[in-house]
Design a protein around this motif. Structure first.
Motif, PDB file in Angstrom:
ATOM      1  N   LYS A 129     -11.359   3.796  -5.288  1.00 44.20           N
ATOM      2  CA  LYS A 129     -10.953   3.721  -3.876  1.00 44.20           C
ATOM      3  C   LYS A 129     -10.711   5.109  -3.306  1.00 44.20           C
ATOM      4  O   LYS A 129     -11.041   5.369  -2.141  1.00 44.20           O
ATOM      5  CB  LYS A 129      -9.686   2.867  -3.740  1.00 44.20           C
ATOM      6  CG  LYS A 129      -9.912   1.395  -3.961  1.00 44.20           C
ATOM      7  CD  LYS A 129      -8.589   0.641  -3.885  1.00 44.20           C
ATOM      8  CE  LYS A 129      -8.741  -0.827  -4.159  1.00 44.20           C
ATOM      9  NZ  LYS A 129      -7.426  -1.536  -4.138  1.00 44.20           N
ATOM     10  N   CYS A 189       0.821  -1.216   0.000  1.00 41.58           N
ATOM     11  CA  CYS A 189       0.000   0.000   0.000  1.00 41.58           C
ATOM     12  C   CYS A 189       0.852   1.261   0.000  1.00 41.58           C
ATOM     13  O   CYS A 189       1.981   1.266   0.487  1.00 41.58           O
ATOM     14  CB  CYS A 189      -0.912   0.012   1.227  1.00 41.58           C
ATOM     15  SG  CYS A 189      -2.208  -1.225   1.120  1.00 41.58           S
ATOM     16  N   ALA A 236      -9.848   1.180 -10.560  1.00 45.69           N
ATOM     17  CA  ALA A 236     -10.092   0.716  -9.192  1.00 45.69           C
ATOM     18  C   ALA A 236      -9.465   1.680  -8.192  1.00 45.69           C
ATOM     19  O   ALA A 236     -10.059   1.985  -7.149  1.00 45.69           O
ATOM     20  CB  ALA A 236      -9.529  -0.691  -9.002  1.00 45.69           C
ATOM     21  N   GLY A 237      -8.286   2.183  -8.495  1.00 50.46           N
ATOM     22  CA  GLY A 237      -7.626   3.154  -7.621  1.00 50.46           C
ATOM     23  C   GLY A 237      -8.421   4.442  -7.520  1.00 50.46           C
ATOM     24  O   GLY A 237      -8.587   5.006  -6.431  1.00 50.46           O
ATOM     25  N   ASP A 285      -2.474   0.167  -7.766  1.00 53.28           N
ATOM     26  CA  ASP A 285      -3.595   1.086  -8.010  1.00 53.28           C
ATOM     27  C   ASP A 285      -3.086   2.450  -8.482  1.00 53.28           C
ATOM     28  O   ASP A 285      -3.667   3.072  -9.359  1.00 53.28           O
ATOM     29  CB  ASP A 285      -4.413   1.314  -6.742  1.00 53.28           C
ATOM     30  CG  ASP A 285      -5.194   0.097  -6.285  1.00 53.28           C
ATOM     31  OD1 ASP A 285      -5.582  -0.725  -7.129  1.00 53.28           O
ATOM     32  OD2 ASP A 285      -5.413  -0.003  -5.053  1.00 53.28           O
ATOM     33  N   THR A 317      -5.178   3.290 -11.849  1.00 52.01           N
ATOM     34  CA  THR A 317      -6.218   2.376 -12.327  1.00 52.01           C
ATOM     35  C   THR A 317      -7.606   2.920 -12.000  1.00 52.01           C
ATOM     36  O   THR A 317      -7.765   3.763 -11.105  1.00 52.01           O
ATOM     37  CB  THR A 317      -6.069   0.987 -11.690  1.00 52.01           C
ATOM     38  OG1 THR A 317      -6.333   1.107 -10.283  1.00 52.01           O
ATOM     39  CG2 THR A 317      -4.687   0.398 -11.928  1.00 52.01           C
ATOM     40  N   LEU A 332      -4.905   2.699  -1.129  1.00 50.53           N
ATOM     41  CA  LEU A 332      -4.393   2.446  -2.474  1.00 50.53           C
ATOM     42  C   LEU A 332      -3.150   1.578  -2.417  1.00 50.53           C
ATOM     43  O   LEU A 332      -2.267   1.803  -1.594  1.00 50.53           O
ATOM     44  CB  LEU A 332      -4.004   3.755  -3.169  1.00 50.53           C
ATOM     45  CG  LEU A 332      -5.094   4.736  -3.507  1.00 50.53           C
ATOM     46  CD1 LEU A 332      -4.490   5.956  -4.188  1.00 50.53           C
ATOM     47  CD2 LEU A 332      -6.138   4.110  -4.393  1.00 50.53           C
ATOM     48  N   THR A 333      -3.070   0.624  -3.319  1.00 50.23           N
ATOM     49  CA  THR A 333      -1.829  -0.128  -3.466  1.00 50.23           C
ATOM     50  C   THR A 333      -0.955   0.616  -4.478  1.00 50.23           C
ATOM     51  O   THR A 333      -1.436   1.489  -5.219  1.00 50.23           O
ATOM     52  CB  THR A 333      -2.082  -1.552  -3.987  1.00 50.23           C
ATOM     53  OG1 THR A 333      -2.586  -1.474  -5.322  1.00 50.23           O
ATOM     54  CG2 THR A 333      -3.057  -2.304  -3.087  1.00 50.23           C
TER      55      THR A 333
END
Length: 184
Positions: free
Chosen positions: A116, A30, A112-113, A41, A110, A37-38
């Motif tokens: 998030k 992360c 997804a990021g 991401d 991303t 967030l990774t």
């Protein structure tokens, strides 16, 4: 297909599996500044290479990351977290390489990021950066949507928020302040 071709294909498949396994380890680390967030991401995880020469059945790995900006103070923490993640998974040797070119852009983040970020209460970058030869209309002003109530009636308070990547905004409808992850 002869035996040499099958052997080469088997080695290639095994290398991809090992590389994917190593990628999966790195992709779970992360960001220390935005812990939802990774690094995958964020798009700062650029590559993971696997080499023979590890121990205990695990290969050595080299991870390449690109900071969100050249002076990002989180890079040392991310490097340490990557080393710890690989050590926890039994990889005895994991190196981290920091590359500055090409420069990171929010376009690498991303979907997804971005989702998030919104769920965490930070407005995601709106639009695309001009990096990479982007052509098209040039924005003269940004409308930043409030992550709390979705209003576009927002106002920038300061260009730099809790980190250099973010600006501080306030929603003029719900009156909540929020960070906006700037388009870079």
């Amino acid at each position: 297909m002869d035996t040499m071709d099958r052997t080469a294909q088997a080695k290639t498949a095994q290398a991809k599996t090992a590389q994917q396994a190593a990628w999966d380890v790195a992709a779970c680390v992360c960001d220390p500044e935005i812990p939802v967030l990774t690094i995958a991401d964020l798009g700062i995880l650029r590559s993971v290479e696997v080499f023979d020469g590890g121990a205990a059945g695990k290969p050595a790995v080299q991870v390449t990351i690109t900071p969100t900006y050249s002076g990002c103070p989180a890079m040392d923490a991310i490097r340490d977290d990557l080393s710890a993640a690989f050590a926890a998974e039994g990889y005895p040797r994991a190196g981290v390489v920091l590359v500055l070119a090409p420069a990171w852009t929010t376009d690498w983040m991303t979907d997804a990021g971005r989702a998030k970020l919104e769920e965490y209460g930070i407005a995601a970058p709106s639009g695309h950066s001009g990096a990479g030869g982007h052509s098209g209309p040039v924005r003269l002003a940004l409308q930043v949507k409030c992550p709390q109530c979705s209003s576009l009636n927002t106002k920038e308070i300061t260009r730099f928020g809790s980190t250099s990547c973010k600006a501080l905004y306030v929603c003029q409808d719900c009156k909540e302040p929020f960070d906006y992850f700037k388009v870079l």
